[in-house]
Design a protein around this motif. Sequence first.
Motif, PDB file in Angstrom:
ATOM      1  N   GLU A  50       0.884  -1.049  -0.052  1.00 13.88           N
ATOM      2  CA  GLU A  50       0.065  -0.052   0.001  1.00 13.88           C
ATOM      3  C   GLU A  50       0.899   1.245  -0.075  1.00 13.88           C
ATOM      4  O   GLU A  50       0.618   2.186  -0.826  1.00 13.88           O
ATOM      5  CB  GLU A  50      -0.888   0.006   1.278  1.00 13.88           C
ATOM      6  N   ILE A  51       1.917   1.205   0.930  1.00  8.08           N
ATOM      7  CA  ILE A  51       2.781   2.663   0.773  1.00  8.08           C
ATOM      8  C   ILE A  51       3.590   2.686  -0.504  1.00  8.08           C
ATOM      9  O   ILE A  51       3.762   3.795  -0.967  1.00  8.08           O
ATOM     10  CB  ILE A  51       3.578   2.239   2.008  1.00  8.08           C
ATOM     11  N   LYS A  52       4.125   1.464  -1.269  1.00  5.20           N
ATOM     12  CA  LYS A  52       4.459   1.563  -2.230  1.00  5.20           C
ATOM     13  C   LYS A  52       3.403   2.191  -3.468  1.00  5.20           C
ATOM     14  O   LYS A  52       4.008   3.214  -4.322  1.00  5.20           O
ATOM     15  CB  LYS A  52       4.988   0.331  -2.933  1.00  5.20           C
ATOM     16  N   LYS A  53       2.435   1.867  -3.630  1.00  9.96           N
ATOM     17  CA  LYS A  53       1.257   2.513  -4.180  1.00  9.96           C
ATOM     18  C   LYS A  53       1.080   3.816  -4.235  1.00  9.96           C
ATOM     19  O   LYS A  53       1.032   4.806  -5.070  1.00  9.96           O
ATOM     20  CB  LYS A  53      -0.023   1.737  -4.278  1.00  9.96           C
ATOM     21  N   LEU A  54       0.979   4.401  -2.803  1.00  8.54           N
ATOM     22  CA  LEU A  54       1.071   5.713  -2.414  1.00  8.54           C
ATOM     23  C   LEU A  54       2.333   6.400  -2.871  1.00  8.54           C
ATOM     24  O   LEU A  54       2.085   7.697  -3.274  1.00  8.54           O
ATOM     25  CB  LEU A  54       0.724   5.813  -0.901  1.00  8.54           C
ATOM     26  N   THR A  55       3.359   5.957  -2.848  1.00 11.17           N
ATOM     27  CA  THR A  55       4.676   6.649  -3.030  1.00 11.17           C
ATOM     28  C   THR A  55       4.505   6.730  -4.630  1.00 11.17           C
ATOM     29  O   THR A  55       5.043   7.965  -5.103  1.00 11.17           O
ATOM     30  CB  THR A  55       5.779   5.672  -2.753  1.00 11.17           C
ATOM     31  N   TYR A  56       4.036   5.814  -5.425  1.00 12.13           N
ATOM     32  CA  TYR A  56       3.967   6.114  -6.876  1.00 12.13           C
ATOM     33  C   TYR A  56       3.274   7.363  -7.188  1.00 12.13           C
ATOM     34  O   TYR A  56       3.416   8.111  -8.150  1.00 12.13           O
ATOM     35  CB  TYR A  56       3.520   4.727  -7.579  1.00 12.13           C
TER      36      TYR A  56
ATOM     37  N   ALA B 122       8.175  13.307   6.770  1.00  7.92           N
ATOM     38  CA  ALA B 122       7.055  13.573   6.162  1.00  7.92           C
ATOM     39  C   ALA B 122       6.113  14.659   6.484  1.00  7.92           C
ATOM     40  O   ALA B 122       5.656  15.512   5.826  1.00  7.92           O
ATOM     41  CB  ALA B 122       6.160  12.490   5.894  1.00  7.92           C
ATOM     42  N   GLY B 123       6.357  14.747   7.948  1.00  9.23           N
ATOM     43  CA  GLY B 123       5.535  16.097   8.441  1.00  9.23           C
ATOM     44  C   GLY B 123       6.153  17.327   8.192  1.00  9.23           C
ATOM     45  O   GLY B 123       5.524  18.357   7.653  1.00  9.23           O
ATOM     46  N   LEU B 124       7.446  17.506   8.003  1.00 11.17           N
ATOM     47  CA  LEU B 124       8.413  18.401   7.723  1.00 11.17           C
ATOM     48  C   LEU B 124       8.221  19.024   6.467  1.00 11.17           C
ATOM     49  O   LEU B 124       8.158  20.060   6.002  1.00 11.17           O
ATOM     50  CB  LEU B 124       9.719  18.351   8.243  1.00 11.17           C
ATOM     51  N   PHE B 125       8.471  18.101   5.547  1.00 11.41           N
ATOM     52  CA  PHE B 125       8.758  18.358   4.018  1.00 11.41           C
ATOM     53  C   PHE B 125       7.546  18.367   3.016  1.00 11.41           C
ATOM     54  O   PHE B 125       7.359  18.406   2.074  1.00 11.41           O
ATOM     55  CB  PHE B 125       9.831  17.340   3.411  1.00 11.41           C
ATOM     56  N   SER B 126       6.525  17.186   3.753  1.00  8.54           N
ATOM     57  CA  SER B 126       5.285  17.098   3.061  1.00  8.54           C
ATOM     58  C   SER B 126       4.061  17.762   3.265  1.00  8.54           C
ATOM     59  O   SER B 126       3.461  18.614   2.590  1.00  8.54           O
ATOM     60  CB  SER B 126       4.982  15.474   2.750  1.00  8.54           C
TER      61      SER B 126
ATOM     62  N   ALA C 163      -2.443  15.889   0.148  1.00  2.89           N
ATOM     63  CA  ALA C 163      -2.832  15.724   1.501  1.00  2.89           C
ATOM     64  C   ALA C 163      -3.239  14.291   1.798  1.00  2.89           C
ATOM     65  O   ALA C 163      -2.898  13.557   3.101  1.00  2.89           O
ATOM     66  CB  ALA C 163      -3.752  16.843   2.228  1.00  2.89           C
ATOM     67  N   GLN C 164      -4.105  13.827   0.930  1.00  6.03           N
ATOM     68  CA  GLN C 164      -4.834  12.578   1.133  1.00  6.03           C
ATOM     69  C   GLN C 164      -3.488  11.378   1.063  1.00  6.03           C
ATOM     70  O   GLN C 164      -3.633  10.543   1.870  1.00  6.03           O
ATOM     71  CB  GLN C 164      -5.840  12.127   0.238  1.00  6.03           C
ATOM     72  N   VAL C 165      -2.844  11.597   0.007  1.00  2.00           N
ATOM     73  CA  VAL C 165      -1.572  10.614  -0.522  1.00  2.00           C
ATOM     74  C   VAL C 165      -0.802  10.679   0.994  1.00  2.00           C
ATOM     75  O   VAL C 165      -0.537   9.428   1.411  1.00  2.00           O
ATOM     76  CB  VAL C 165      -1.026  11.130  -1.514  1.00  2.00           C
ATOM     77  N   HIS C 166      -0.197  11.537   1.531  1.00  2.00           N
ATOM     78  CA  HIS C 166       0.655  11.958   2.765  1.00  2.00           C
ATOM     79  C   HIS C 166      -0.096  11.341   3.831  1.00  2.00           C
ATOM     80  O   HIS C 166       0.677  10.522   4.822  1.00  2.00           O
ATOM     81  CB  HIS C 166       1.282  13.221   2.818  1.00  2.00           C
ATOM     82  N   GLY C 167      -1.409  11.512   4.186  1.00  2.00           N
ATOM     83  CA  GLY C 167      -2.225  11.176   5.280  1.00  2.00           C
ATOM     84  C   GLY C 167      -2.171   9.775   5.306  1.00  2.00           C
ATOM     85  O   GLY C 167      -1.884   8.961   6.359  1.00  2.00           O
ATOM     86  N   TRP C 168      -2.440   9.124   4.141  1.00  2.00           N
ATOM     87  CA  TRP C 168      -2.425   7.428   4.111  1.00  2.00           C
ATOM     88  C   TRP C 168      -1.099   7.036   4.008  1.00  2.00           C
ATOM     89  O   TRP C 168      -1.202   5.771   4.751  1.00  2.00           O
ATOM     90  CB  TRP C 168      -3.319   6.943   2.723  1.00  2.00           C
ATOM     91  N   GLN C 169      -0.081   7.647   3.507  1.00  2.00           N
ATOM     92  CA  GLN C 169       1.264   7.222   3.628  1.00  2.00           C
ATOM     93  C   GLN C 169       1.693   7.104   5.242  1.00  2.00           C
ATOM     94  O   GLN C 169       2.231   6.023   5.611  1.00  2.00           O
ATOM     95  CB  GLN C 169       2.293   8.107   3.022  1.00  2.00           C
ATOM     96  N   LEU C 170       1.235   8.178   5.960  1.00  2.00           N
ATOM     97  CA  LEU C 170       1.668   8.120   7.464  1.00  2.00           C
ATOM     98  C   LEU C 170       1.021   7.069   8.158  1.00  2.00           C
ATOM     99  O   LEU C 170       1.363   6.676   9.022  1.00  2.00           O
ATOM    100  CB  LEU C 170       1.281   9.693   7.979  1.00  2.00           C
ATOM    101  N   TYR C 171      -0.448   6.904   7.972  1.00  2.00           N
ATOM    102  CA  TYR C 171      -1.121   5.918   8.455  1.00  2.00           C
ATOM    103  C   TYR C 171      -0.785   4.548   8.289  1.00  2.00           C
ATOM    104  O   TYR C 171      -0.673   3.818   9.291  1.00  2.00           O
ATOM    105  CB  TYR C 171      -2.715   6.064   8.098  1.00  2.00           C
ATOM    106  N   TYR C 172      -0.523   4.264   7.241  1.00  2.00           N
ATOM    107  CA  TYR C 172       0.199   2.865   6.851  1.00  2.00           C
ATOM    108  C   TYR C 172       1.528   2.777   7.347  1.00  2.00           C
ATOM    109  O   TYR C 172       1.852   1.729   7.787  1.00  2.00           O
ATOM    110  CB  TYR C 172       0.259   2.456   5.150  1.00  2.00           C
ATOM    111  N   SER C 173       2.387   3.866   7.266  1.00  2.00           N
ATOM    112  CA  SER C 173       3.583   3.700   7.889  1.00  2.00           C
ATOM    113  C   SER C 173       3.367   3.319   9.412  1.00  2.00           C
ATOM    114  O   SER C 173       4.167   2.865   9.925  1.00  2.00           O
ATOM    115  CB  SER C 173       4.382   5.005   7.635  1.00  2.00           C
ATOM    116  N   LYS C 174       2.647   4.175  10.143  1.00  2.00           N
ATOM    117  CA  LYS C 174       2.560   3.920  11.507  1.00  2.00           C
ATOM    118  C   LYS C 174       2.054   2.468  11.710  1.00  2.00           C
ATOM    119  O   LYS C 174       2.519   1.780  12.655  1.00  2.00           O
ATOM    120  CB  LYS C 174       1.470   4.864  12.074  1.00  2.00           C
TER     121      LYS C 174
END
Length: 161
Positions: free
Chosen positions: A14-20, A85-89, A134-145
């Motif tokens: 999931e994180i890879k898909k969001l990264t793409y 991600a919080g700082l740069f995204s 914002a949605q992409v980064h939010g989901w990336q952070l959620y899945y990363s956690k």
Amino acid sequence: MTVLCPHSVALKSEIKKLTYVHVGLWLLLLAQMCVGHLKLLPHDRVAMPYQWEYPYLLSILPSLLGLLSFPRNNISYLVLSMISAGLFSVAPLIYGAMEMFPMAQQLYRHGKAYRFIFGFSAVSVMYLVVVVAAQVHGWQLYYSKKLLDSWFTSTQEKKKK
């Protein structure tokens, strides 16, 4: 030794898909900047970038750190990815929403736009980018956690054995 957990594999996917998706957005912003600064098209076709777009270019670093954490389940890299991600995204997106708000308000109230991207109001296009990013980064952070929790749990289980 890398422990394969079904949750870990699914979360990494999931994180890879969001990264793409993030890389795609990032490339679009980079293209807009190049076109604007190199004057490849007139400014009435592609507007110069907003100020928030410059620091947002650094948002690729957290995504790359996240990907680097995957092969060996490196908790440190994943934590650094989440913090950066919080700082740069996320921070540039919040700043961007605030920076563009007066122009969006003017467009809404008076129907006047002064900057365009291929005939569309630049503020409308860039707000769309902000919302999607914002949605992409939010989901990336959620899945990363969730991935971090999974790795931490498996590390604790290995220590108990």
